[in-house]
Structure formats: C-alpha cells, structure tokens
Scaffold this active site. Structure first.
Site, PDB file in Angstrom:
ATOM      1  N   THR A  17      -6.183  40.859  48.492  1.00  0.00           N
ATOM      2  CA  THR A  17      -5.786  40.346  47.183  1.00  0.00           C
ATOM      3  C   THR A  17      -6.745  40.835  46.094  1.00  0.00           C
ATOM      4  O   THR A  17      -6.387  40.814  44.923  1.00  0.00           O
ATOM      5  CB  THR A  17      -5.798  38.804  47.191  1.00  0.00           C
ATOM      6  N   ASP A  18      -7.950  41.304  46.481  1.00  0.00           N
ATOM      7  CA  ASP A  18      -8.949  41.621  45.446  1.00  0.00           C
ATOM      8  C   ASP A  18      -8.519  42.772  44.543  1.00  0.00           C
ATOM      9  O   ASP A  18      -8.519  42.644  43.332  1.00  0.00           O
ATOM     10  CB  ASP A  18     -10.348  41.853  46.061  1.00  0.00           C
ATOM     11  N   GLY A  43     -18.354  43.840  58.873  1.00  0.00           N
ATOM     12  CA  GLY A  43     -17.513  43.228  57.849  1.00  0.00           C
ATOM     13  C   GLY A  43     -18.102  41.954  57.278  1.00  0.00           C
ATOM     14  O   GLY A  43     -17.419  41.191  56.605  1.00  0.00           O
ATOM     15  N   LEU A  44     -19.389  41.684  57.558  1.00  0.00           N
ATOM     16  CA  LEU A  44     -20.022  40.491  56.981  1.00  0.00           C
ATOM     17  C   LEU A  44     -20.909  40.871  55.806  1.00  0.00           C
ATOM     18  O   LEU A  44     -21.724  40.075  55.340  1.00  0.00           O
ATOM     19  CB  LEU A  44     -20.812  39.738  58.056  1.00  0.00           C
ATOM     20  N   SER A  45     -20.750  42.106  55.340  1.00  0.00           N
ATOM     21  CA  SER A  45     -21.378  42.552  54.099  1.00  0.00           C
ATOM     22  C   SER A  45     -22.891  42.671  54.148  1.00  0.00           C
ATOM     23  O   SER A  45     -23.602  42.191  53.266  1.00  0.00           O
ATOM     24  CB  SER A  45     -20.999  41.633  52.941  1.00  0.00           C
ATOM     25  N   SER A  46     -23.363  43.364  55.166  1.00  0.00           N
ATOM     26  CA  SER A  46     -24.796  43.675  55.182  1.00  0.00           C
ATOM     27  C   SER A  46     -25.154  44.548  53.987  1.00  0.00           C
ATOM     28  O   SER A  46     -26.254  44.456  53.450  1.00  0.00           O
ATOM     29  CB  SER A  46     -25.174  44.369  56.497  1.00  0.00           C
ATOM     30  N   SER A  47     -24.213  45.389  53.550  1.00  0.00           N
ATOM     31  CA  SER A  47     -24.526  46.290  52.429  1.00  0.00           C
ATOM     32  C   SER A  47     -24.718  45.505  51.129  1.00  0.00           C
ATOM     33  O   SER A  47     -25.683  45.753  50.393  1.00  0.00           O
ATOM     34  CB  SER A  47     -23.443  47.358  52.263  1.00  0.00           C
ATOM     35  N   ASP A  68     -17.849  41.049  47.780  1.00  0.00           N
ATOM     36  CA  ASP A  68     -19.044  40.977  48.628  1.00  0.00           C
ATOM     37  C   ASP A  68     -20.285  40.668  47.801  1.00  0.00           C
ATOM     38  O   ASP A  68     -21.075  39.778  48.133  1.00  0.00           O
ATOM     39  CB  ASP A  68     -19.258  42.299  49.369  1.00  0.00           C
ATOM     40  N   TYR A  88      -6.601  51.700  54.515  1.00  0.00           N
ATOM     41  CA  TYR A  88      -6.931  50.978  53.286  1.00  0.00           C
ATOM     42  C   TYR A  88      -6.320  51.699  52.080  1.00  0.00           C
ATOM     43  O   TYR A  88      -5.675  51.090  51.228  1.00  0.00           O
ATOM     44  CB  TYR A  88      -8.454  50.886  53.156  1.00  0.00           C
TER      45      TYR A  88
END
Ligand code: ADP
Ligand code: MG
Length: 425
Positions: free
Chosen positions: A72-73, A162-166, A210, A259
C-alpha cells in the site's frame, strides 16, 4: 467522490498534520530484567572501542515489522508498522576531522569514508558502509551539520530478513552523525532524509515505512503511517498481546523483478481508471465501488492487483480500530484476509509463508497471523496472547522444518521507541 478523490472517514485518518514528537526521549531500555542485558551490551561496545570507550556515546535504532498494509505504501495508502526490540547500536567518539571510521561486529569489518565531497556513486557497490555514507550525504544535502566519528556498531536485527536492518543502520547513523548542539529535525523529517539516502546513494528504491518506523516508533504502539502525507499517529497495541516474528529462512526468489512488475500493474490500473475519473492520482483515491465500476476496463491481472490494494487500505484502518477496541476476533479476520489477498490476488506469498501461517494459526493463543513485508520468503507476524509465545516457537521449530526442509527463526519482540540516545550512553 465525484472528482475521483476518495473520501476517507476523517475519524480514521491520522489527525496530526505533522508527525508526533515520538522517539525523542532518551531510551530507558527494556523493563527489568532485560536492563541487565542492555547494560552488558553497552559495556561490550565500549570495550570494543578501546581506551576511548569510557567517553563514548551510544545511540540505538530499532528494526520494524509491518503489522498490516502490504504494497500500500507506493500506492500512497496506509501501513501499520511497529518498531521492535531488535536494534542497531552504535558506540562512538566524535572526531574533529570530517571522517567516519566504523566497525561492524556482524560483518567483522572496519570501513571508513570522508565526509568531504560525498556524492552518490555512479554504480553503487552496496557495501554496508554505503548506508552510513548515504545518510551523511542526505543529511548534508538537507542542510544539516554532520560530524565525523570513530565507532563500533552491533546489531540484533537479522540482515536481509525484511525486518529493516538497513533502516535501523541509517537511523542509528543519523544520531551518531548529527551535531548534538544543533536542533534535530522531527523523526518524520529524518526518515525522509534517510530514505532519500537509501534511494539516491545506495540505489535501493524503498518506500518511507522502514525509516519512519525506526525513527518515530513508540513503545507499546504501532504507527499508522499515511504514505501520501508522510504523517503518522501512534496506535495503541492491546497490552495483552505479544508480537512474534517467524523467519521462513526461504531464499527470496524473484524479489525485485516481481516488485517492479506489481508496481507497474498498479500504475496501469490508476492510468486506466483515471481516464474516466480525472481526480484519481493513485490507488489511494479508488474505493471498492469505483473499482467495480471500471473493472471491465482493466486486464484481469491488473484488476486483481488493484483489488488487493484498495481493500488492504481499508483493512489497515479497520485493524487500527480493532486493536484500539481490543476486538481480537476482528484482528484475526483482518490478518487472515490480508494474507489470503496477498496470496491469491497480489500473488506475492510463497509455499513457505503459507505453511508458516498455517502452522501458527493452529497454536492455541495465537490471535492472528499473516505474511509481512514484500513476500517471496521473509517473515510472518503473529499476534499472540502472553504465555503462548513459547508454544508457538516450539510448534514452528518442530513442524516447519519437517514440512519445508528449512531452519526457521522465531523472534518474540515488543513494540519499542524509535531511534535515539541510549540512556546513560
Ligand atoms: P533488510 O530487510 O534487513 O533491511 P536490506 O537488504 O535492505 O535488508 O539491508 C541489508 C543491508 O544493510 C546489509 O546487506 C548491510 O549492507 C546493511 N546492514 C544491516 N545490518 C548491518 C550490520 N549489523 N552491520 C553492517 N551492515 C549492516
Ligand atoms: Mg532494508
């Protein structure tokens, strides 16, 4: 609605026009007994810095998990992430010279760069230090003063799951790079700056979620982010729910090409509908009735992608209301619908994600479960009654490898505050 601009119930929309002042207080760390773990972590980082360690400052930034609101983003809709207690910590000593030297414990590597004359590389090499350089470049571009430092970074955010380490690395870097004497921009502004760095310098086309979650998270809350206005409101989580993230450990097949295809399909839907509804600029402006009106004009695959996004936006707002009301049956249904829609209409789930959700849903005490993130591997998120976390972990560790041949990882996490200095650090 006639001009194509969808009328959202104002009571459900984020009320604030600027992001809330979240995540600015020094983080006090988790409640006892984990305080000891936080102190041990800080001491270890200081030790790694050597003789400077005693005067080092320590900053932290959390990873995040999206509770609901997938794909949705970029359609300018709603997402509902929570910052979670898996975090990047940086212990650092400011330097007078315009240079950053940073060691990553996980990468077992020390890298450095000069703050002078930073420009986005022509062909990004995507070394981990680029995320730090990108943040410095974007902060300078936004007119903020950046300072050099020597530091050590250590992280509990799994890399590439996918837990946004970046984003956690970027937000922690933004605190280490900032001039402490200068006023700090709002968390939402820092998120936009870090996102610009990741887009333009690292070359990753990520949305705002993120960085926003890592910058502006609030303990015990999820963040309802409006991706059109880049504003957020904190949505209280029921106190009697735990977050459990299960990593499928499946390789991310097809990730970026799928994507890009999905993005193009959503854009085509907007273009075709906008021929008849000039006010429609994104799928955010389309509701279910409008989609049905024009469905016959859309290629079937485009119609199904649009159907997911339009209903997923509704589900995010419904989930906020259900969480705040403590209506767990509604939360269960919304999570299930979201997962099915991602599997059948948007087609980004995978056999492993479906198995993980199926196993999780059979564990007593698991309230709701769905895939989270871009799909094709990655993690699921489950909302779990306190006390059922270990039963879920045991069941996943037992059944999932037997059905997939893969070794899953299970993280029991809490919603924590956004990035900032560690108290006493
Ligand atoms: P994620 O879903 O974890 O954000 P990304 O591919 O977006 O996955 O970002 C992962 C990248 O972030 C890593 O390849 C690395 O460059 C950087 N990174 C994350 N954590 C660390 C760390 N602890 N030390 C150094 N670099 C890290
Ligand atoms: Mg990332």
């Amino acid at each position: 609605m006639r001009n194509g601009s969808r009328a959202w119930p104002s009571s459900l929309l984020p009320a604030s026009t600027t992001a809330p002042e979240l995540g600015r207080e020094p983080w006090r760390g988790p409640a006892e007994p984990d305080d000891a773990a936080a102190r041990a972590r800080a001491a270890k980082l200081r030790e790694r810095l050597g003789p400077d360690g005693d005067r080092a400052r320590i900053v932290r930034a959390p990873g995040r998990v999206n509770l609901i609101g997938e794909y949705t983003d970029f359609n300018l809709g709603f997402v509902l992430p929570a910052a979670i207690g898996l975090e990047v910590w940086i212990a650092f000593v400011p330097w007078e010279r315009p240079e950053v030297e940073l060691s990553s414990v996980e990468m077992d590597e020390t890298r450095s760069f000069s703050l002078d004359g930073l420009t986005p590389p022509e062909s990004p090499e995507r070394s981990w230090i680029d995320y730090v350089a990108a943040t410095a470049w974007a902060m300078a571009e936004a007119g903020l003063t950046v300072r050099g430092f020597r530091g050590v970074l250590d992280s509990t955010v799994p890399v590439g799951s996918g837990l946004s380490s970046s984003a956690a690395l970027e937000m922690a870097s933004s605190w280490a790079l900032a001039d402490p004497a200068a006023p700090r921009p709002e968390p939402s502004r820092m998120a936009v700056i870090a996102q610009r760095g990741e887009n333009a310098y690292v070359g990753v086309n990520c949305g705002i979620m993120d960085q926003f979650a890592s910058a502006a998270g609030k303990a015990g809350h999820a963040l309802l982010i409006d991706c059109r206005s880049n504003t957020a409101t904190a949505a209280a989580m029921p106190p009697n729910l735990s977050l459990v993230v299960c990593d499928t450990a499946a390789p991310r097949r097809l990730g970026s090409s799928a994507y890009n295809t999905r993005r193009a399909e959503c854009e085509e839907g907007v273009r075709l509908i906008a021929e008849h509804e000039p006010g429609v600029r994104s799928l955010r402006d389309v509701d279910a009735a409008m989609l049905e009106r024009y469905r016959h004009l859309l290629p079937d695959v485009v119609a199904r992608r649009c159907e997911h996004v339009v209903h997923e936006n509704d589900r995010v707002l419904a989930a906020v209301a259900a969480l705040e009301a403590g209506d767990l049956e509604a939360v269960r249904r919304l999570f299930a619908e979201s997962h099915e829609s991602l599997r059948d209409l948007f087609e980004v789930s995978s056999a492993e994600l479906d198995v993980m959700v199926e196993i999780s849903g059979q564990v007593p005490g698991v309230v709701a479960s769905r895939m989270t993130g871009a799909g094709f591997g990655g993690c699921t998120i489950s909302l779990v009654r306190p006390g059922a976390e270990e039963a879920l972990r045991d069941r996943v560790m037992d059944l999932y490898p037997r059905r997939t041949g893969l070794d899953p990882r299970v993280y029991v996490v809490q919603a924590v505050d956004g990035a900032g200095p560690v108290a006493g650090g």
